[in-house]
Write an enzyme that holds these catalytic residues in place. Structure first.
Site, short mmCIF file in Angstrom:
data_model
loop_
_atom_site.label_atom_id
_atom_site.label_comp_id
_atom_site.label_asym_id
_atom_site.label_seq_id
_atom_site.Cartn_x
_atom_site.Cartn_y
_atom_site.Cartn_z
N HIS A 3 -7.39 2.50 3.81
CA HIS A 3 -7.20 3.25 5.05
C HIS A 3 -8.49 3.37 5.86
CE1 HIS A 3 -3.35 4.55 3.36
NE2 HIS A 3 -3.07 5.12 4.53
N ASP A 9 0.87 -1.19 0.00
CA ASP A 9 0.00 0.00 0.00
C ASP A 9 0.91 1.23 0.00
OD1 ASP A 9 -2.39 1.56 0.21
OD2 ASP A 9 -2.16 1.69 2.38
N GLU A 42 -3.98 7.74 8.91
CA GLU A 42 -2.53 7.71 9.17
C GLU A 42 -2.25 8.30 10.55
OE1 GLU A 42 0.39 6.81 7.37
OE2 GLU A 42 -0.79 5.85 5.81
N CYS A 80 -11.23 2.60 0.13
CA CYS A 80 -9.82 2.91 0.33
C CYS A 80 -9.44 2.09 1.55
CB CYS A 80 -9.62 4.40 0.62
SG CYS A 80 -7.96 4.78 1.24
N CYS A 90 -4.46 -1.78 -1.84
CA CYS A 90 -4.70 -0.36 -2.10
C CYS A 90 -5.66 -0.27 -3.28
CB CYS A 90 -3.38 0.33 -2.44
SG CYS A 90 -3.57 2.03 -2.99
N1 DGL Z 1 -4.91 3.08 0.85
C1 DGL Z 1 -5.01 3.54 -0.49
C2 DGL Z 1 -6.29 3.07 -1.17
O1 DGL Z 1 -6.82 2.03 -0.83
C3 DGL Z 1 -4.67 4.97 -0.85
C4 DGL Z 1 -4.33 6.01 0.14
C5 DGL Z 1 -3.53 7.14 -0.50
O2 DGL Z 1 -2.32 6.99 -0.57
O3 DGL Z 1 -4.12 8.14 -0.93
O4 DGL Z 1 -6.76 3.66 -2.08
#
Ligand code: DGL
Length: 264
Positions: A190, A10, A152, A188, A74
């Site tokens: 995150h 990721d 984050e 996403c 990701c």
């Molecule tokens: N975790 C990533 C996703 O699933 C992207 C986060 C980023 O770097 O903007 O899209």
């Protein structure tokens, strides 16, 4: 005994949400987790930048760590570069794409929200998923770089402001028809890391879905019949740029079995 790891990739800590589900299913799996901290964030980059960066980096990582399988944990990288990575590498590559199909199976109101990065929500890949699996639903999308930063911050041990989650969700609920959303796709990786904060900030109860359980099943299927070491050993987290923040991440990483921290 096959010691080869599964490599999770990721831009930052988001892939930990995928790793968590995979470890629960395959506890003996040796893991290398790579965060492209030098390229973070991906969501505000262009298609061209992601398409140039991700396949080249994964090629280097595959050579270095000799994984049995790569998980692109990701959505941004997967919706833009998955096909190219698969063509370039001679090993199985599992992608992470918005869980619109399970969301459509669950939604009663037939109004679904897709919360991703700016880059992900504008992808034709998402148009295609919505047309194929949610043709009778209204699919509303919202991209948020701020929510990536909040996730984050949380994993770096910093407090985050509940009001910001409400403001971000308003990007979905505030759209025409948005008041009827009953299911939100965390598109996403995150975002599942802050799902409790999101749920608390939603104006009415909604269900959040993501692809991590499906990815864990896919890894198990693709590695069926392979041997695993008796214990997974020390999980390794690799960062493409080393900065002070990595030390603050150590407790969160340890919670996912990642106790060895390296810079690429
Ligand atoms: N975790 C990533 C996703 O699933 C992207 C986060 C980023 O770097 O903007 O899209």
């Amino acid at each position: 005994m096959d010691q080869r790891p599964v490599l999770f990739f990721d831009s930052g800590v988001g892939g930990l949400s995928v790793l968590g589900a995979a470890r629960a299913r395959l506890p003996q799996m040796p893991v290398v987790y790579v965060a492209d901290s030098a390229g973070f964030p991906y969501g505000t980059k262009t298609e061209r930048e992601i398409a140039a960066r991700v396949p080249a980096l994964l090629g280097r990582l595959a050579e270095r760590y000799q994984p049995r399988l790569i998980v692109i944990a990701c959505n941004t990288a997967s919706t833009i570069a998955l096909a190219t990575v698969r063509e370039a590498l001679d090993l199985p590559v599992v992608g992470t794409v918005p869980a619109i199909k399970p969301a459509a199976l669950l939604s009663q109101t037939r109004v679904i929200g897709v919360l991703g990065t700016d880059a992900t929500v504008r992808q034709p890949y998402v148009d295609d998923l919505a047309a194929r699996f949610a043709g009778d639903c209204t699919v509303l999308r919202h991209g948020s770089a701020e929510l990536v930063a909040l996730a984050e911050a949380k994993l770096h041990g910093a407090p985050t402001d509940p009001a910001r989650y409400a403001a971000i969700l308003d990007g979905l609920f505030g759209q025409k028809g948005g008041a009827r959303i009953d299911t939100i796709v965390n598109a996403c990786t995150h975002f599942p890391l802050v799902v409790d904060e999101l749920a608390a900030a939603a104006p009415h109860p909604v269900r959040f879905v993501d692809g991590s359980a499906g990815i864990a099943r896919r890894i198990a299927h693709l590695t069926e019949g392979q041997s695993w070491p008796d214990s997974p050993g020390e999980g390794r987290a690799v960062f493409t740029a080393r900065d002070a923040g990595i030390d603050r991440l150590a407790p969160a990483l340890a919670g996912f079995g990642l106790t060895r921290l390296d810079a690429l």
